[in-house]
Design a protein around this motif. Structure first.
Motif, short mmCIF file in Angstrom:
data_model
loop_
_atom_site.label_atom_id
_atom_site.label_comp_id
_atom_site.label_asym_id
_atom_site.label_seq_id
_atom_site.Cartn_x
_atom_site.Cartn_y
_atom_site.Cartn_z
N VAL A 165 0.90 -1.50 -0.11
CA VAL A 165 0.09 0.06 0.40
C VAL A 165 1.11 1.52 -0.07
O VAL A 165 1.81 1.30 0.74
N LEU A 166 0.59 2.20 -0.84
CA LEU A 166 1.65 3.38 -0.83
C LEU A 166 0.82 4.20 -1.56
O LEU A 166 -0.14 4.20 -2.42
N VAL A 196 3.64 1.20 3.14
CA VAL A 196 4.29 2.52 3.46
C VAL A 196 3.74 3.66 3.90
O VAL A 196 3.40 4.90 3.85
N VAL A 197 4.99 4.72 5.42
CA VAL A 197 4.73 5.26 5.59
C VAL A 197 5.53 6.56 4.87
O VAL A 197 6.67 6.58 5.08
N LEU A 234 -1.73 -1.17 -4.17
CA LEU A 234 -2.52 0.23 -3.64
C LEU A 234 -2.16 1.08 -3.88
O LEU A 234 -0.64 1.19 -2.55
N ALA A 235 -1.89 1.69 -4.97
CA ALA A 235 -1.49 2.97 -5.24
C ALA A 235 -2.62 4.12 -5.45
O ALA A 235 -2.97 4.22 -6.21
N SER A 240 4.70 6.55 -7.72
CA SER A 240 5.51 5.24 -6.62
C SER A 240 4.59 4.01 -7.29
O SER A 240 4.85 3.46 -7.68
N PHE A 241 3.42 4.47 -8.15
CA PHE A 241 2.96 3.45 -9.11
C PHE A 241 3.67 2.53 -9.86
O PHE A 241 3.16 1.87 -10.49
N PHE A 242 4.03 4.16 -10.46
CA PHE A 242 4.77 3.52 -12.26
C PHE A 242 6.15 2.92 -11.57
O PHE A 242 6.37 2.18 -12.89
#
Length: 326
Positions: A165-166, A196-197, A234-235, A240-242
């Motif tokens: 999870v981002l 990820v925090v 899940l982003a 970061s998604f890419f």
């Protein structure tokens, strides 16, 4: 000179792209790089390897750039600024730099003022057609324009129980307060959540009696190992998604920022490289459905892997060097 924003409000995407470019330019023998960051001073992986300085006040963007250029005029300047914080006098500054023979490269947020740049590089597969007409051949974009650094080979994707999870570097919309409860209610009970925090974000508010296993990662230096060891992601839509896509990890992407990214997400859905949640309320349900359909997940994994590579940063680095030498 490389200039960018980095803060809780804007996240770390701009700085991440600038650092990827800095490393690529160094590989081409460009060692004398000055990185100017507008935002709170912080530790960022690799930044201490360069001549980097922070400016806390956004009101002094143009002044700080001019002062840095007065000390030593660069051959080129790359600006990667948050669109909502671009100062009104930036055109005056850019015109002065142009007269001084400095190549001016804008990343992403300068499509409204193409006349002030020699090149506008958009690390995106999509640009509004009207913007392209305004900028002409100064605008470069596409799947080969992404500025991503890849440290590991792609894994062979397999169905599993680990989801990454981002929520971004700052999580300005407070996803950490509500999203954990939704994940806990809707995902299969055997799932492991790697949350990820970001450096400016708050830790997730995990339910006291959670059905899931939670592993909290506080501001990791790089995401690559977490990505390749995850089965799903899940982003929030962003850099970061890419990074997830380039490794072929099946992902659900969404934007918590209202309609800001709606056109881009609509275009993204046509490439079938991820599941796109157009409404935040549907995000976790879409993720749960993806996990329950591994054949579908494998298909978008293959599509994502074939679209994204490391060519973008090399393309931009060689273009900048060519501009400086001409």
């Amino acid at each position: 000179m490389l200039v960018c924003h980095a803060s809780q409000k804007v996240g770390l995407g701009h700085l991440s792209r600038i650092m990827v470019l800095a490393h690529a330019l160094r590989q081409h023998g460009i060692d004398d790089l000055h990185i100017l960051v507008f935002g709170e001073e912080m530790a960022f992986t690799g930044l201490n390897e360069f001549n980097a300085s922070f400016v806390a006040s956004e009101e002094k963007i143009s002044l700080a750039i001019r002062e840095a250029c007065d000390n030593r005029l660069p051959g080129a300047i790359v600006l990667d600024l948050y669109p909502g914080s671009i100062p009104p006098d930036i055109i005056e500054l850019l015109n002065w730099l142009g007269l001084e023979g400095v190549s001016r490269i804008g990343l992403d947020g300068f499509l409204d003022i193409p006349e002030a740049f020699d090149l506008i590089w958009v690390p995106s597969f999509f640009v509004d057609p009207e913007r392209i007409r305004q900028g002409g051949n100064k605008i470069v974009f596409g799947w080969d324009a992404y500025l991503l650094r890849k440290l590991l080979p792609n894994p062979e994707w397999r169905h599993g129980n680990v989801v990454l999870v981002l929520t971004g570097g700052g999580d300005p919309t407070g996803l950490s307060l509500t999203l954990p409860r939704e994940l806990d209610a809707k995902l299969p009970s055997n799932m492991v959540v790697n949350w990820v925090v970001g450096p400016f974000a708050k830790p997730p508010l995990v339910p006291d009696k959670s059905r899931l296993e939670w592993i909290i990662h506080n501001a990791p230096d790089v995401l690559d190992h977490l990505i390749v060891n995850s089965n799903y992601a899940l982003a929030v839509f962003g850099v970061s998604f890419f990074e997830v896509l380039q490794y072929g990890i099946p992902a659900v992407v969404f934007s918590p920022y209202g309609a800001r990214d709606s056109k881009t997400l609509e275009a993204l859905s046509r490439y079938d490289v991820a599941e796109v949640a157009f409404e935040y309320s549907a995000t976790v349900s879409i993720l749960s459905n993806l996990i329950s359909h591994p054949a579908r997940a494998k298909k978008i994994s293959e599509n994502a892997s074939s679209r994204l590579g490391e060519r973008g940063v090399e393309n931009l680095a060689t273009r900048i060097i060519s501009m400086m030498e001409s």
